[in-house]
Design an enzyme around this catalytic site. Structure first.
Site, PDB file in Angstrom:
ATOM      1  N   TYR A  28       3.717  82.331  51.013  1.00  0.00           N
ATOM      2  CA  TYR A  28       3.285  81.138  51.754  1.00  0.00           C
ATOM      3  C   TYR A  28       2.306  81.532  52.861  1.00  0.00           C
ATOM      4  O   TYR A  28       1.287  80.857  53.081  1.00  0.00           O
ATOM      5  CB  TYR A  28       4.501  80.422  52.358  1.00  0.00           C
ATOM      6  CG  TYR A  28       4.132  79.262  53.247  1.00  0.00           C
ATOM      7  CD1 TYR A  28       3.759  78.040  52.693  1.00  0.00           C
ATOM      8  CD2 TYR A  28       4.151  79.378  54.634  1.00  0.00           C
ATOM      9  CE1 TYR A  28       3.417  76.963  53.505  1.00  0.00           C
ATOM     10  CE2 TYR A  28       3.812  78.317  55.452  1.00  0.00           C
ATOM     11  CZ  TYR A  28       3.435  77.105  54.884  1.00  0.00           C
ATOM     12  OH  TYR A  28       3.088  76.048  55.696  1.00  0.00           O
ATOM     13  N   SER A 110       4.093  74.496  65.613  1.00  0.00           N
ATOM     14  CA  SER A 110       3.607  73.569  64.603  1.00  0.00           C
ATOM     15  C   SER A 110       4.520  72.352  64.453  1.00  0.00           C
ATOM     16  O   SER A 110       5.737  72.442  64.631  1.00  0.00           O
ATOM     17  CB  SER A 110       3.521  74.295  63.250  1.00  0.00           C
ATOM     18  OG  SER A 110       3.254  73.388  62.197  1.00  0.00           O
ATOM     19  N   GLN A 131       1.301  71.700  68.347  1.00  0.00           N
ATOM     20  CA  GLN A 131       0.293  71.275  67.381  1.00  0.00           C
ATOM     21  C   GLN A 131       0.750  70.009  66.687  1.00  0.00           C
ATOM     22  O   GLN A 131       1.895  69.906  66.246  1.00  0.00           O
ATOM     23  CB  GLN A 131       0.048  72.390  66.359  1.00  0.00           C
ATOM     24  CG  GLN A 131      -0.889  72.014  65.225  1.00  0.00           C
ATOM     25  CD  GLN A 131      -0.134  71.417  64.037  1.00  0.00           C
ATOM     26  OE1 GLN A 131       1.050  71.687  63.840  1.00  0.00           O
ATOM     27  NE2 GLN A 131      -0.808  70.595  63.260  1.00  0.00           N
ATOM     28  N   TYR A 133       0.082  66.977  63.730  1.00  0.00           N
ATOM     29  CA  TYR A 133      -0.552  66.335  62.590  1.00  0.00           C
ATOM     30  C   TYR A 133      -0.393  64.827  62.783  1.00  0.00           C
ATOM     31  O   TYR A 133       0.707  64.352  63.095  1.00  0.00           O
ATOM     32  CB  TYR A 133       0.120  66.732  61.278  1.00  0.00           C
ATOM     33  CG  TYR A 133      -0.135  68.143  60.835  1.00  0.00           C
ATOM     34  CD1 TYR A 133      -1.424  68.606  60.601  1.00  0.00           C
ATOM     35  CD2 TYR A 133       0.920  69.025  60.630  1.00  0.00           C
ATOM     36  CE1 TYR A 133      -1.663  69.906  60.187  1.00  0.00           C
ATOM     37  CE2 TYR A 133       0.700  70.333  60.211  1.00  0.00           C
ATOM     38  CZ  TYR A 133      -0.596  70.762  59.994  1.00  0.00           C
ATOM     39  OH  TYR A 133      -0.824  72.048  59.587  1.00  0.00           O
ATOM     40  N   THR A 159      -4.661  68.924  64.890  1.00  0.00           N
ATOM     41  CA  THR A 159      -5.266  69.459  63.671  1.00  0.00           C
ATOM     42  C   THR A 159      -5.882  68.328  62.864  1.00  0.00           C
ATOM     43  O   THR A 159      -5.203  67.374  62.500  1.00  0.00           O
ATOM     44  CB  THR A 159      -4.220  70.212  62.832  1.00  0.00           C
ATOM     45  OG1 THR A 159      -3.747  71.326  63.588  1.00  0.00           O
ATOM     46  CG2 THR A 159      -4.830  70.727  61.537  1.00  0.00           C
ATOM     47  N   ARG A 168      -2.408  75.071  46.773  1.00  0.00           N
ATOM     48  CA  ARG A 168      -2.158  76.503  46.931  1.00  0.00           C
ATOM     49  C   ARG A 168      -1.294  76.958  45.755  1.00  0.00           C
ATOM     50  O   ARG A 168      -0.113  76.627  45.667  1.00  0.00           O
ATOM     51  CB  ARG A 168      -1.472  76.763  48.268  1.00  0.00           C
ATOM     52  CG  ARG A 168      -2.326  76.248  49.438  1.00  0.00           C
ATOM     53  CD  ARG A 168      -1.513  75.848  50.644  1.00  0.00           C
ATOM     54  NE  ARG A 168      -2.331  75.076  51.579  1.00  0.00           N
ATOM     55  CZ  ARG A 168      -1.851  74.500  52.680  1.00  0.00           C
ATOM     56  NH1 ARG A 168      -0.561  74.607  52.978  1.00  0.00           N
ATOM     57  NH2 ARG A 168      -2.650  73.812  53.472  1.00  0.00           N
ATOM     58  N   LYS A 255      -8.480  71.106  66.461  1.00  0.00           N
ATOM     59  CA  LYS A 255      -8.498  72.241  65.529  1.00  0.00           C
ATOM     60  C   LYS A 255      -8.984  71.792  64.151  1.00  0.00           C
ATOM     61  O   LYS A 255      -8.635  70.702  63.689  1.00  0.00           O
ATOM     62  CB  LYS A 255      -7.101  72.841  65.412  1.00  0.00           C
ATOM     63  CG  LYS A 255      -6.978  74.055  64.495  1.00  0.00           C
ATOM     64  CD  LYS A 255      -5.552  74.609  64.555  1.00  0.00           C
ATOM     65  CE  LYS A 255      -5.375  75.850  63.690  1.00  0.00           C
ATOM     66  NZ  LYS A 255      -5.335  75.510  62.254  1.00  0.00           N
ATOM     67  N   HIS A 279      -8.479  76.350  58.452  1.00  0.00           N
ATOM     68  CA  HIS A 279      -7.052  76.310  58.116  1.00  0.00           C
ATOM     69  C   HIS A 279      -6.632  77.580  57.367  1.00  0.00           C
ATOM     70  O   HIS A 279      -5.802  77.547  56.454  1.00  0.00           O
ATOM     71  CB  HIS A 279      -6.707  75.068  57.285  1.00  0.00           C
ATOM     72  CG  HIS A 279      -5.350  74.502  57.586  1.00  0.00           C
ATOM     73  ND1 HIS A 279      -5.143  73.480  58.477  1.00  0.00           N
ATOM     74  CD2 HIS A 279      -4.112  74.831  57.129  1.00  0.00           C
ATOM     75  CE1 HIS A 279      -3.858  73.183  58.543  1.00  0.00           C
ATOM     76  NE2 HIS A 279      -3.199  73.998  57.725  1.00  0.00           N
ATOM     77  N   ARG A 282      -6.850  77.664  53.586  1.00  0.00           N
ATOM     78  CA  ARG A 282      -5.790  76.990  52.834  1.00  0.00           C
ATOM     79  C   ARG A 282      -6.133  75.547  52.473  1.00  0.00           C
ATOM     80  O   ARG A 282      -5.314  74.839  51.897  1.00  0.00           O
ATOM     81  CB  ARG A 282      -4.489  77.027  53.639  1.00  0.00           C
ATOM     82  CG  ARG A 282      -3.957  78.437  53.797  1.00  0.00           C
ATOM     83  CD  ARG A 282      -2.886  78.523  54.889  1.00  0.00           C
ATOM     84  NE  ARG A 282      -1.699  77.752  54.601  1.00  0.00           N
ATOM     85  CZ  ARG A 282      -0.740  78.123  53.755  1.00  0.00           C
ATOM     86  NH1 ARG A 282      -0.849  79.264  53.096  1.00  0.00           N
ATOM     87  NH2 ARG A 282       0.328  77.375  53.575  1.00  0.00           N
TER      88      ARG A 282
END
Length: 395
Positions: A28, A110, A131, A133, A159, A168, A255, A279, A282
């Protein structure tokens, strides 16, 4: 396996982590989207930047100290926000935050952390960064921002490059989830990594604790996975920066900037700083490396806001190269995750020590005594296509 003080490079730390962390969680961290070309370019492009050696200069009294978003830092390095940090090592976010606090560098938690905002706040003594989202459930996001304020987080990292999740392949093939599914394959992995397994048995933190218990329809693993997959907001826009900033009431760092026009938009909409980032390779595979686009972004907005760089930092030399190209600081993600996987809090500390020592020695050999004085005069050339860079082909 060598003791942590025998580990001299981030590459060696990565190898040590691979021996201790189950494959799905090691992969990961060590993965990018699709072909992973951007993931590789983040690191490879640093190697194309050449340093200018200087001699017969006074190297006494060197200082790596700086400030990042108005806060003192022992060196221009911050811990980047990374999801599932607590699956590299039990209570990983707490351990990394403690290491960062003792070392004197910022730590960023995060949204998709295993340990919650409250977990980290209860186990540290200084403010950390959070951070965010932006998700469809705006009521949840409002509560999340309020929780960060209540925990006295001193900056919010917004972000912007995860409106749609990049594919991924390693995660899909490994069936990665948190908490992990107890398949025969994973049980075999735990048998091979007993230290990791014992650590996880000794903690209650094994899922996304910023979400579980705070969203009604995300209580168990299947519901949490479904909720998360549908929550990243494809309608995210620049106007949301002002909304987040007003709700938080403190500095907001944007970011995910990889283009000069986006950098200008971020500043125009109130960003207090920006992070040049793809990122970690990713998201958009085939995008340029962060270090490649840094000069043009510095040229566009460097006199208007602080610019940080994320992606590909594997040494103190990389930090110095980013600073020479105009960054005011850098973020490390995989480097600290490997330290965490290899040795918990002590492993993160050792990662920071490695980068600090490399940065200090490199700065001295480039003829500088203060990291804040590092600039274009410390590099000979950049062997990269210009991409409208003010440096051109010869630096």
């Amino acid at each position: 396996m060598p003791s942590l003080d025998k580990i001299l490079t981030i590459e060696e730390m990565m190898a040590a982590a691979k021996r201790k962390v189950p494959k799905q969680f090691f992969d990961y961290a060590d993965s990018g989207a699709w072909t992973e070309s951007t993931y590789r370019a983040n690191q490879e492009d640093f190697q194309k930047i050449k340093l200018r050696q200087r001699v017969a200069v006074n190297m006494d009294g060197r200082s790596l100290a700086t400030t990042m978003t108005g806060e003192k830092a022992s060196m221009p390095v911050a811990i980047a926000p990374t999801g599932l940090t607590g699956m590299q090592n039990a209570d990983g976010e707490i351990k990394a935050a403690r290491a960062a606090e003792k070392f004197g560098v910022p730590f960023t938690l995060s949204t998709m952390a295993i340990c919650s905002i409250e977990d980290v706040a209860e186990n540290t003594s200084k403010p950390f960064w959070f951070q965010l989202y932006v998700m469809r459930d705006r009521a949840f996001i409002e509560r999340l921002i309020d929780r960060a304020k209540a925990a006295k987080c001193s900056a919010l990292v917004l972000t912007m490059d995860l409106q749609i999740l990049g594919q991924r392949h390693k995660d899909l093939r490994n069936g990665m989830s948190a908490p992990p599914k107890f398949t025969p394959r994973f049980v075999f992995e735990m048998a091979r990594k007993p230290g990791w397994a014992l650590g996880m048995l000794g903690t209650k933190r094994r899922s996304f604790r910023n979400i579980v218990g705070h969203v009604e329809n995300a209580g168990d693993l299947s519901k949490l996975s479904a909720w998360t997959a549908n929550q990243f907001d494809p309608a995210l826009s620049w106007k949301d920066v002002a909304w987040v900033k007003e709700r938080f009431g403190g500095p907001v760092i944007v970011k995910g900037i990889l283009d000069a026009e986006d950098a200008k938009a971020a500043v125009a909409h109130g960003a207090d700083a920006i992070i040049v980032s793809n990122h970690g390779g990713r998201q958009l595979d085939g995008a340029p490396s962060s270090i490649r686009v840094l000069p043009e972004i510095v040229d566009a907005v460097g006199n208007l806001t602080d610019i940080y760089l994320d992606g590909g930092i594997r040494s103190g030399q990389d930090v110095l190269k980013a600073m020479a190209l105009g960054a005011k600081g850098t973020f490390i993600g995989r480097a600290f995750l490997w330290g965490l996987g290899a040795g918990g809090e002590a492993g993160v500390t050792r990662t920071l020590e490695i980068i600090q020592r490399e940065l200090d020695i490199t700065m001295a050999l480039c003829g500088e005594r203060d990291i804040r004085n590092v600039g274009l005069h410390n590099i000979y050339s950049i062997d990269l296509p210009p991409r409208n860079s003010p440096l051109g082909a010869n630096g």
